[in-house]
Scaffold this motif. Structure first.
Motif, PDB file in Angstrom:
ATOM      1  N   LEU A 163     -10.759  -1.066   8.142  1.00 45.31           N
ATOM      2  CA  LEU A 163      -9.584  -1.925   8.261  1.00 45.31           C
ATOM      3  C   LEU A 163      -9.875  -3.214   9.036  1.00 45.31           C
ATOM      4  O   LEU A 163      -9.056  -4.129   9.037  1.00 45.31           O
ATOM      5  N   SER A 164     -11.026  -3.299   9.644  1.00 45.72           N
ATOM      6  CA  SER A 164     -11.314  -4.433  10.531  1.00 45.72           C
ATOM      7  C   SER A 164     -11.361  -5.776   9.798  1.00 45.72           C
ATOM      8  O   SER A 164     -11.037  -6.800  10.396  1.00 45.72           O
ATOM      9  N   ALA A 165     -11.741  -5.786   8.542  1.00 46.86           N
ATOM     10  CA  ALA A 165     -11.858  -7.055   7.816  1.00 46.86           C
ATOM     11  C   ALA A 165     -10.594  -7.393   7.024  1.00 46.86           C
ATOM     12  O   ALA A 165     -10.559  -8.383   6.307  1.00 46.86           O
ATOM     13  N   MET A 166      -9.555  -6.602   7.182  1.00 44.83           N
ATOM     14  CA  MET A 166      -8.335  -6.804   6.397  1.00 44.83           C
ATOM     15  C   MET A 166      -7.332  -7.663   7.149  1.00 44.83           C
ATOM     16  O   MET A 166      -7.355  -7.744   8.373  1.00 44.83           O
ATOM     17  N   SER A 167      -6.433  -8.247   6.371  1.00 51.90           N
ATOM     18  CA  SER A 167      -5.334  -8.994   6.985  1.00 51.90           C
ATOM     19  C   SER A 167      -4.384  -7.998   7.652  1.00 51.90           C
ATOM     20  O   SER A 167      -4.443  -6.793   7.394  1.00 51.90           O
ATOM     21  N   GLU A 168      -3.511  -8.505   8.490  1.00 50.42           N
ATOM     22  CA  GLU A 168      -2.563  -7.627   9.187  1.00 50.42           C
ATOM     23  C   GLU A 168      -1.673  -6.872   8.199  1.00 50.42           C
ATOM     24  O   GLU A 168      -1.376  -5.702   8.389  1.00 50.42           O
ATOM     25  N   LEU A 169      -1.270  -7.544   7.144  1.00 52.35           N
ATOM     26  CA  LEU A 169      -0.423  -6.905   6.138  1.00 52.35           C
ATOM     27  C   LEU A 169      -1.164  -5.757   5.446  1.00 52.35           C
ATOM     28  O   LEU A 169      -0.612  -4.666   5.260  1.00 52.35           O
ATOM     29  N   GLN A 170      -2.417  -5.997   5.095  1.00 50.60           N
ATOM     30  CA  GLN A 170      -3.225  -4.945   4.468  1.00 50.60           C
ATOM     31  C   GLN A 170      -3.445  -3.784   5.437  1.00 50.60           C
ATOM     32  O   GLN A 170      -3.375  -2.619   5.043  1.00 50.60           O
ATOM     33  N   LYS A 171      -3.713  -4.108   6.693  1.00 56.89           N
ATOM     34  CA  LYS A 171      -3.902  -3.056   7.694  1.00 56.89           C
ATOM     35  C   LYS A 171      -2.660  -2.186   7.800  1.00 56.89           C
ATOM     36  O   LYS A 171      -2.759  -0.954   7.816  1.00 56.89           O
ATOM     37  N   LYS A 172      -1.498  -2.822   7.875  1.00 54.19           N
ATOM     38  CA  LYS A 172      -0.251  -2.062   7.968  1.00 54.19           C
ATOM     39  C   LYS A 172      -0.085  -1.145   6.760  1.00 54.19           C
ATOM     40  O   LYS A 172       0.325   0.004   6.892  1.00 54.19           O
ATOM     41  N   PHE A 173      -0.405  -1.672   5.591  1.00 55.54           N
ATOM     42  CA  PHE A 173      -0.284  -0.887   4.364  1.00 55.54           C
ATOM     43  C   PHE A 173      -1.181   0.352   4.422  1.00 55.54           C
ATOM     44  O   PHE A 173      -0.728   1.478   4.196  1.00 55.54           O
ATOM     45  N   TYR A 174      -2.454   0.154   4.753  1.00 55.44           N
ATOM     46  CA  TYR A 174      -3.396   1.275   4.757  1.00 55.44           C
ATOM     47  C   TYR A 174      -3.163   2.222   5.933  1.00 55.44           C
ATOM     48  O   TYR A 174      -3.367   3.432   5.800  1.00 55.44           O
ATOM     49  N   ILE A 175      -2.725   1.697   7.049  1.00 59.40           N
ATOM     50  CA  ILE A 175      -2.379   2.577   8.170  1.00 59.40           C
ATOM     51  C   ILE A 175      -1.196   3.459   7.773  1.00 59.40           C
ATOM     52  O   ILE A 175      -1.175   4.660   8.066  1.00 59.40           O
ATOM     53  N   GLY A 176      -0.232   2.879   7.070  1.00 59.93           N
ATOM     54  CA  GLY A 176       0.900   3.672   6.577  1.00 59.93           C
ATOM     55  C   GLY A 176       0.443   4.778   5.637  1.00 59.93           C
ATOM     56  O   GLY A 176       0.907   5.923   5.728  1.00 59.93           O
ATOM     57  N   LEU A 177      -0.471   4.443   4.737  1.00 56.69           N
ATOM     58  CA  LEU A 177      -1.007   5.462   3.825  1.00 56.69           C
ATOM     59  C   LEU A 177      -1.757   6.547   4.599  1.00 56.69           C
ATOM     60  O   LEU A 177      -1.614   7.743   4.306  1.00 56.69           O
ATOM     61  N   GLN A 178      -2.535   6.136   5.579  1.00 56.11           N
ATOM     62  CA  GLN A 178      -3.276   7.107   6.380  1.00 56.11           C
ATOM     63  C   GLN A 178      -2.326   8.035   7.136  1.00 56.11           C
ATOM     64  O   GLN A 178      -2.560   9.245   7.209  1.00 56.11           O
ATOM     65  N   GLU A 179      -1.256   7.478   7.660  1.00 49.88           N
ATOM     66  CA  GLU A 179      -0.269   8.306   8.363  1.00 49.88           C
ATOM     67  C   GLU A 179       0.401   9.294   7.409  1.00 49.88           C
ATOM     68  O   GLU A 179       0.647  10.448   7.770  1.00 49.88           O
ATOM     69  N   GLU A 180       0.678   8.845   6.186  1.00 51.50           N
ATOM     70  CA  GLU A 180       1.258   9.747   5.180  1.00 51.50           C
ATOM     71  C   GLU A 180       0.295  10.885   4.852  1.00 51.50           C
ATOM     72  O   GLU A 180       0.704  12.044   4.727  1.00 51.50           O
ATOM     73  N   ILE A 181      -0.974  10.550   4.723  1.00 55.41           N
ATOM     74  CA  ILE A 181      -1.990  11.567   4.415  1.00 55.41           C
ATOM     75  C   ILE A 181      -2.058  12.590   5.539  1.00 55.41           C
ATOM     76  O   ILE A 181      -2.051  13.802   5.298  1.00 55.41           O
ATOM     77  N   ILE A 182      -2.105  12.107   6.764  1.00 53.68           N
ATOM     78  CA  ILE A 182      -2.174  13.013   7.916  1.00 53.68           C
ATOM     79  C   ILE A 182      -0.930  13.894   7.980  1.00 53.68           C
ATOM     80  O   ILE A 182      -1.027  15.111   8.172  1.00 53.68           O
ATOM     81  N   ALA A 183       0.234  13.298   7.788  1.00 57.49           N
ATOM     82  CA  ALA A 183       1.481  14.070   7.830  1.00 57.49           C
ATOM     83  C   ALA A 183       1.494  15.127   6.725  1.00 57.49           C
ATOM     84  O   ALA A 183       1.891  16.275   6.954  1.00 57.49           O
ATOM     85  N   ARG A 184       1.053  14.750   5.549  1.00 55.75           N
ATOM     86  CA  ARG A 184       1.029  15.694   4.423  1.00 55.75           C
ATOM     87  C   ARG A 184       0.061  16.834   4.698  1.00 55.75           C
ATOM     88  O   ARG A 184       0.360  18.000   4.437  1.00 55.75           O
ATOM     89  N   ARG A 185      -1.086  16.512   5.247  1.00 59.33           N
ATOM     90  CA  ARG A 185      -2.096  17.542   5.522  1.00 59.33           C
ATOM     91  C   ARG A 185      -1.627  18.513   6.596  1.00 59.33           C
ATOM     92  O   ARG A 185      -1.833  19.717   6.488  1.00 59.33           O
ATOM     93  N   TYR A 186      -0.978  17.987   7.640  1.00 63.88           N
ATOM     94  CA  TYR A 186      -0.515  18.872   8.710  1.00 63.88           C
ATOM     95  C   TYR A 186       0.703  19.677   8.291  1.00 63.88           C
ATOM     96  O   TYR A 186       0.880  20.808   8.722  1.00 63.88           O
ATOM     97  N   SER A 187       1.533  19.107   7.431  1.00 63.66           N
ATOM     98  CA  SER A 187       2.729  19.849   7.012  1.00 63.66           C
ATOM     99  C   SER A 187       2.389  20.948   6.017  1.00 63.66           C
ATOM    100  O   SER A 187       3.091  21.942   5.923  1.00 63.66           O
ATOM    101  N   SER A 188       1.291  20.782   5.263  1.00 67.83           N
ATOM    102  CA  SER A 188       0.913  21.803   4.283  1.00 67.83           C
ATOM    103  C   SER A 188       0.046  22.890   4.896  1.00 67.83           C
ATOM    104  O   SER A 188      -0.212  23.902   4.267  1.00 67.83           O
ATOM    105  N   GLY A 189      -0.422  22.665   6.097  1.00 64.82           N
ATOM    106  CA  GLY A 189      -1.215  23.684   6.779  1.00 64.82           C
ATOM    107  C   GLY A 189      -2.671  23.720   6.376  1.00 64.82           C
ATOM    108  O   GLY A 189      -3.378  24.657   6.674  1.00 64.82           O
ATOM    109  N   THR A 190      -3.150  22.689   5.662  1.00 61.16           N
ATOM    110  CA  THR A 190      -4.569  22.668   5.273  1.00 61.16           C
ATOM    111  C   THR A 190      -5.323  21.639   6.051  1.00 61.16           C
ATOM    112  O   THR A 190      -4.820  20.736   6.597  1.00 61.16           O
TER     113      THR A 190
END
Length: 86
Positions: free
Chosen positions: A59-86
């Protein structure tokens, strides 16, 4: 007596035909169930690969908007993984 024997044979043939049809239907259903399970496993593998790609993005070479987008996706992935128990 001959007529009775013919009726009996026809009844047996019909019974066998129905038995074969039920067996064919059962095999078709089982085959479809296996196909669906394989498709589901393939989709899960693709999702995991996509998730891994997103989680490993630099994410270091991305614009702030791109960073926010990918950080949001990463947070969704983490939330999904922890909620499913895997």
């Amino acid at each position: 007596m001959e007529n009775l024997w013919c009726k009996r044979e026809k009844a047996d043939e019909l019974k066998e035909l129905k038995k074969k049809e039920r067996n064919d239907e059962r095999l078709a259903v089982e085959s479809r169930r296996i196909e669906m399970k394989q498709e589901q496993e393939e989709l899960e593998l693709k999702r995991r690969m996509d998730d891994e790609k997103i989680m490993n993005m630099d994410l270091s070479a991305m614009s702030e908007l791109q960073k926010k987008f990918y950080i949001g996706l990463q947070e969704e992935i983490i939330a999904r993984r922890y909620s499913s128990g895997t």
